[in-house]
Design an enzyme around this catalytic site. Structure first.
Site: not given
Length: 317
Positions: A68-70, A107, A109, A181-183
């Site tokens: 996945g991913g953004w 992932d 999102e 996802m602490t960014y």
């Protein structure tokens, strides 16, 4: 053992020498995608051989395929029907078996949200649990064949809205751990300066998010600490045309966003070319400013403090 995991991006040909396996416990190879309901690896196939060599050099490392991913679509459709969930889970198990990986990281999102321009349904909330169960079932069958445990993890948004789209109590028993996802707390389109991966909420901005606030958000909902792994940003978020002085550098207006990798930060920005490093002690976060350009990032000091926090709070990693 606490998790020390790195996302390794496969968009270029990897080399064994650049992966410091003695520093890591897990590698998340990013990203596979979903095509026609199946997991597909679109990058150079040689990268899979490189990772096998890394595994031989560092047999303690767990190799995980991140899917996945953004902006990566296909999750909602794959999870929508029982047959779709079974098909996807089968291809995940096949990929792990064929490439000698140790697990999968979803992932997505984000479930129930189309903010990344992907398809979303109200049913995603329930279907996310169902597809995780189907993947776990497929992994258990493969475990019997491989005679070793296999991992199922997810990457989760660190904001309250994320919990609206998932059944946290239902998915927790299925997961080995969760990557928070602490960014990107201040993201790539914000027109104000701010910290993007700060450990604590700034004293002068109590409404802002932080790693500590995100951890409390999930643990207050009953998610166990030992299953939480927090994230650090090996890149900076920048904003140009920022006019500020003294204590007004944070939360000042700007006009043009950009990203910069950590190696470039070291080469061209940190204590170079007119950039001064500042430290927000309440947030435990550094930032750079040269009178026009602002960059929020992680460095050795902030990451060290994150490590101390993980140990003190007895987090997963």
């Amino acid at each position: 053992m606490q998790i020390v995991s790195a996302y390794v991006y496969g968009g270029r040909l990897l080399s064994v020498d650049e992966i410091k396996g003695n520093w890591l416990t897990h590698i998340n190879y990013a990203f596979a995608v979903i095509r026609d309901g199946e997991i597909v690896h679109l990058f150079n196939q040689e990268n899979l051989n490189v990772l096998k060599k890394v595994k031989r050099l560092y047999p303690h490392i767990k190799l995980i395929i991140s899917v996945g991913g953004w902006g990566a679509d296909g999750f909602s459709d794959a999870a929508f029907t029982e047959s779709g969930r079974m098909k996807f889970a089968k291809t995940v198990a096949h990929f792990i078996k064929e490439n000698d990986f140790d697990g999968v990281d979803l992932d997505w999102e984000y479930p129930s949200s189309d903010m990344a321009g992907i398809k979303a349904r109200k049913e995603d909330k329930e279907n996310f649990t169902l597809i995780l169960r189907e993947i776990r079932k497929a992994l258990k069958e493969l475990e019997l064949e491989k005679q070793r445990p296999l991992l199922l993890t997810i990457a989760a948004g660190a904001e309250p809205w994320y919990l609206d789209g998932v059944d946290l109590k239902d998915i927790e028993p299925i997961l080995d751990y969760m990557n928070l996802m602490t960014y990107d707390f201040y993201n790539g389109w914000s027109k104000k300066t701010g910290h993007h991966t700060n450990l604590f909420t700034p004293a002068h901005r109590p409404e802002d998010n932080s790693i500590d606030k995100a951890v409390k958000l999930f643990t207050d909902q009953g998610f166990p600490k030992h299953k939480l792994a927090i994230g650090a940003g090996f890149y900076g978020r920048g904003l140009r045309s920022v006019k500020a002085t003294g204590n007004d550098i944070l939360y000042a207006d700007g006009s043009e966003n950009f990203d910069v990798g950590y190696s470039t930060l070291v080469k061209d920005y940190i204590h170079k070319n007119g950039f001064k490093r500042y430290w927000d002690d309440s947030a435990k976060a550094p930032y750079l400013y040269d009178g026009d350009v602002f960059i929020t990032y992680d460095d050795e000091e902030s990451i060290f403090l994150k490590g101390q926090y993980v140990a003190k709070e007895q987090l997963g990693g």
